[in-house]
Design a protein around this motif. Structure first.
Motif, PDB file in Angstrom:
ATOM      1  N   PRO A   1       0.822  -1.218   0.000  1.00 41.05           N
ATOM      2  CA  PRO A   1       0.000   0.000   0.000  1.00 41.05           C
ATOM      3  C   PRO A   1       0.852   1.261   0.000  1.00 41.05           C
ATOM      4  O   PRO A   1       1.863   1.355   0.693  1.00 41.05           O
ATOM      5  CB  PRO A   1      -0.808  -0.129   1.296  1.00 41.05           C
ATOM      6  N   GLY A   2       0.474   2.220  -0.819  1.00 43.66           N
ATOM      7  CA  GLY A   2       1.205   3.469  -0.921  1.00 43.66           C
ATOM      8  C   GLY A   2       0.925   4.160  -2.237  1.00 43.66           C
ATOM      9  O   GLY A   2       0.124   3.696  -3.058  1.00 43.66           O
ATOM     10  N   ASP A   3       1.598   5.285  -2.444  1.00 49.10           N
ATOM     11  CA  ASP A   3       1.449   6.057  -3.679  1.00 49.10           C
ATOM     12  C   ASP A   3       2.713   5.898  -4.515  1.00 49.10           C
ATOM     13  O   ASP A   3       3.834   5.961  -3.988  1.00 49.10           O
ATOM     14  CB  ASP A   3       1.221   7.535  -3.366  1.00 49.10           C
ATOM     15  N   TYR A   4       2.518   5.731  -5.824  1.00 42.70           N
ATOM     16  CA  TYR A   4       3.630   5.466  -6.724  1.00 42.70           C
ATOM     17  C   TYR A   4       3.557   6.399  -7.922  1.00 42.70           C
ATOM     18  O   TYR A   4       2.472   6.790  -8.370  1.00 42.70           O
ATOM     19  CB  TYR A   4       3.617   4.007  -7.197  1.00 42.70           C
ATOM     20  N   GLY A   5       4.742   6.717  -8.443  1.00 47.61           N
ATOM     21  CA  GLY A   5       4.825   7.454  -9.687  1.00 47.61           C
ATOM     22  C   GLY A   5       5.438   6.574 -10.754  1.00 47.61           C
ATOM     23  O   GLY A   5       6.357   5.786 -10.490  1.00 47.61           O
ATOM     24  N   LEU A   6       4.930   6.641 -11.985  1.00 48.87           N
ATOM     25  CA  LEU A   6       5.429   5.814 -13.088  1.00 48.87           C
ATOM     26  C   LEU A   6       5.696   6.691 -14.299  1.00 48.87           C
ATOM     27  O   LEU A   6       4.948   7.639 -14.572  1.00 48.87           O
ATOM     28  CB  LEU A   6       4.408   4.735 -13.479  1.00 48.87           C
ATOM     29  N   GLU A   7       6.746   6.319 -15.049  1.00 49.59           N
ATOM     30  CA  GLU A   7       7.017   6.940 -16.336  1.00 49.59           C
ATOM     31  C   GLU A   7       7.743   5.934 -17.201  1.00 49.59           C
ATOM     32  O   GLU A   7       8.348   4.970 -16.701  1.00 49.59           O
ATOM     33  CB  GLU A   7       7.841   8.216 -16.153  1.00 49.59           C
ATOM     34  N   ALA A   8       7.676   6.139 -18.514  1.00 41.11           N
ATOM     35  CA  ALA A   8       8.279   5.186 -19.438  1.00 41.11           C
ATOM     36  C   ALA A   8       8.931   5.929 -20.589  1.00 41.11           C
ATOM     37  O   ALA A   8       8.510   7.038 -20.964  1.00 41.11           O
ATOM     38  CB  ALA A   8       7.225   4.218 -19.971  1.00 41.11           C
ATOM     39  N   GLY A   9       9.960   5.290 -21.170  1.00 42.90           N
ATOM     40  CA  GLY A   9      10.618   5.881 -22.325  1.00 42.90           C
ATOM     41  C   GLY A   9       9.902   5.565 -23.610  1.00 42.90           C
ATOM     42  O   GLY A   9      10.042   6.277 -24.611  1.00 42.90           O
ATOM     43  N   GLU A  10       9.139   4.493 -23.655  1.00 47.58           N
ATOM     44  CA  GLU A  10       8.321   4.148 -24.817  1.00 47.58           C
ATOM     45  C   GLU A  10       7.027   3.525 -24.318  1.00 47.58           C
ATOM     46  O   GLU A  10       6.927   3.096 -23.169  1.00 47.58           O
ATOM     47  CB  GLU A  10       9.071   3.197 -25.743  1.00 47.58           C
ATOM     48  N   ALA A  11       6.026   3.468 -25.185  1.00 51.60           N
ATOM     49  CA  ALA A  11       4.690   3.050 -24.770  1.00 51.60           C
ATOM     50  C   ALA A  11       4.685   1.604 -24.274  1.00 51.60           C
ATOM     51  O   ALA A  11       5.204   0.699 -24.945  1.00 51.60           O
ATOM     52  CB  ALA A  11       3.707   3.200 -25.926  1.00 51.60           C
ATOM     53  N   VAL A  12       4.122   1.390 -23.113  1.00 48.94           N
ATOM     54  CA  VAL A  12       3.936   0.053 -22.556  1.00 48.94           C
ATOM     55  C   VAL A  12       2.567   0.015 -21.871  1.00 48.94           C
ATOM     56  O   VAL A  12       2.009   1.058 -21.517  1.00 48.94           O
ATOM     57  CB  VAL A  12       5.038  -0.318 -21.539  1.00 48.94           C
ATOM     58  N   GLU A  13       2.020  -1.170 -21.682  1.00 50.27           N
ATOM     59  CA  GLU A  13       0.756  -1.325 -20.970  1.00 50.27           C
ATOM     60  C   GLU A  13       1.039  -1.780 -19.550  1.00 50.27           C
ATOM     61  O   GLU A  13       1.803  -2.718 -19.325  1.00 50.27           O
ATOM     62  CB  GLU A  13      -0.164  -2.334 -21.662  1.00 50.27           C
TER      63      GLU A  13
END
Length: 563
Positions: free
Chosen positions: A498-510
């Motif tokens: 449980p918690g808050d997360y940040g996500l980013e990607a260099g190319e499109a992913v699902e």
């Protein structure tokens, strides 16, 4: 060699006749077989459709209002009382309700046998009673306790009232009045039996002095109906009077096909749950002609008018409530009472008729065919419930895991993304359901149960849980820098406490999640390049963490947001 003399023919026919004791023994064995068959078939079943709604409603409190409140426009007070008692005493035990439902079925068959035996004799009376016990065409009644505790109880009390009135004395009148009252408060089907009770009283002497026999039940129902107007639930449509003749014809055809075992729809290569009335349109006219011929010869037994009045009143009720979705003449729940009443009319018309050995063989041959094909229909219908039960209990287990997080208004069946993951006829609302669980106990799969289910059900549990907890990717100005970060890919998953997360990607992913499933069935959506998102994982009732993975050739960077 000439034909057998009349005395010889009578002796031969008598060998095919059973006395009362022998007939009761046969019926007892048939009842035991039917009870065992149904209890075995339904051993894995659970609360279905309207039963879920009753569970939730009674979870809010058991009082006079909750017992008398209309259910789909019907007064079903005994059913509400039975469910309330079972929930209070044993918790949500479906086994107890299944047993009670089977007992009501056996009572209906026994009472039909009694009334038919008094008219057509014990041997002939066995055929309709035995067919009724395994009437798979009416599978909703036999396999679903709620139908038997509504339609079935109304039929049982109605038949019992007619049995009592056969006494033609004060005790019979008192019993008939009480039983008719129980019939009308069990389901609206009881109104049809009340019409029959009125006819039984009026065609005998002292009709005005005995009018209380049907007036009291009518007054009880009328008082409830006036009180229930506040709920604005109505089933009758006056405009349907124009379709009454067609509705009655279709109903008679459906019942004729059902009881003779010729209602199976094999056109698609598989047995359908819906009765096909095709053969009924052949059988019904023959039955009507035979009935008319019988009435034209000799004195008409008075009970014929009683049974016919109940049948016509029942069909009139159904026709007035007709709707293209779910209230058609071939609905299985309507076939049960329809079959009882058509068979009762036939038995009444056969009073005084003597049957040859050939006729007896023909009657029982039809009965055997009806039993065998209806058993097949029963098994086919049970497959539907066998599929429903684990899917329903899986979805409910997921909602219980989401306790404290899920919105009280959450309805899994209303979520488009869950189409196929929750069963049809699943009127669960999280708040009332969890309140009922707190009051009565749970019938959902526990976490340990969920982990033992087949992979498809575990995937459904993850989808429902993610939906109930509102898990989604939300746009963010920047990824959660400042916390611990790591790469996530298709080959490298990560647990998400449980918690808050940040996500980013260099190319499109699902982005995909999994928890109870071995895979990652929850599709959160696409993570686009240079478009950071946040994902909040709430704390719920289970310590098992979610797992995150991405699908695609690239990877994603996930960071714990700083606290």
């Amino acid at each position: 060699m000439g034909p057998d003399p009349p005395a010889t023919r009578r002796r031969a026919a008598s060998r095919w006749q059973l006395d009362d004791f022998e007939a009761w023994i046969v019926l007892a064995f048939a009842s035991a077989f039917a009870a065992l068959l149904i209890l075995v078939e339904t051993r894995s079943n659970t609360f279905f459709n309207d039963e879920v709604a009753i569970f939730q409603r009674l979870g809010e409190g058991i009082d006079a209002r909750s017992i008398l409140e209309p259910h789909n426009g019907h007064l079903i007070a005994p059913a509400h009382l039975v469910y309330a008692a079972v929930f209070d005493w044993t918790g949500p035990s479906y086994t107890a309700l299944r047993v009670i439902g089977v007992l009501v079925l056996v009572a209906c068959a026994a009472l039909l046998f009694v009334l038919a035996k008094r008219r057509a004799g014990p041997t002939i009376a066995l055929a309709p009673a035995v067919v009724l016990l395994v009437l798979g065409s009416a599978w909703e009644a036999l396999l679903w306790p709620l139908t038997m505790l509504t339609f079935g109880l109304a039929v049982a009390f109605g038949l019992a009232a007619l049995v009592a009135l056969d006494r033609n004395d004060l005790r019979g009148d008192i019993a008939g009045c009480g039983l008719a009252s129980l019939s009308v408060v069990s389901h609206s089907t009881g109104i049809a039996f009340l019409v029959g009770v009125a006819v039984a009283v009026l065609i005998r002497g002292g009709a005005l002095r005995r009018a209380w026999v049907f007036a009291v039940p009518l007054a009880i129902y009328a008082a409830w109906w006036i009180w229930a107007l506040q709920f604005h639930e109505g089933l009758a449509h006056v405009g349907n009077l124009l379709i009454v003749p067609q509705f009655m014809a279709d109903s008679l055809a459906a019942v004729s096909a059902a009881v003779t075992g010729l209602g199976l729809d094999l056109g698609s290569g598989a047995v359908s749950l819906t009765v096909s009335p095709s053969w009924g349109y052949v059988i019904a006219p023959i039955a009507i002609v035979a009935f008319a011929v019988r009435l034209s010869r000799g004195r008409i037994p008075p009970f014929v008018w009683v049974a016919l009045a109940v049948l016509l009143a029942y069909w009139l009720e159904l026709a007035l409530g007709f709707a293209p979705e779910g209230r058609t003449p071939t609905e299985s729940r309507y076939l049960f009472a329809g079959a009882v009443l058509v068979l009762l009319v036939a038995a009444a018309a056969l009073a005084g008729v003597r049957f040859s050995r050939t006729a007896m063989i023909a009657i029982f041959a039809v009965g055997i065919v009806g039993v065998l094909t209806n058993v097949k229909q029963l098994d086919n219908a049970e497959q539907y419930f066998r599929d429903y039960a684990p899917r329903a209990r899986t979805a409910l287990g997921a909602i219980e895991v989401a306790r404290g997080v899920v919105s009280p208004d959450y309805r899994p069946a209303a979520q488009p993304k869950l189409a196929g993951s929750v069963p049809a006829h699943f009127p669960v609302q999280a708040g009332p359901y969890l309140e009922a669980v707190d009051r009565f106990g749970s019938y959902a799969f526990s976490v340990s149960d969920l982990l033992q289910q087949e992979p498809a059900l575990r995937e459904d549990a993850d989808r429902v849980l993610a939906s109930a907890e509102g898990l989604s990717l939300r746009p963010a100005a920047a990824a959660g820098h400042g916390g611990a970060c790591e790469e996530v890919s298709a080959a490298a998953a990560r647990e998400l406490p449980p918690g808050d997360y940040g996500l980013e990607a260099g190319e499109a992913v699902e982005v995909r999640l999994g928890r109870f499933a071995l895979d990652y069935p929850v599709r959160l959506g696409e993570l686009s390049p240079q478009r950071p998102v946040t994902l909040a994982i709430p704390r719920d009732a289970d310590a098992r963490p979610w797992r995150i993975a991405v699908e695609g050739s690239g990877s994603a960077r996930i960071c714990v947001a700083p606290t």
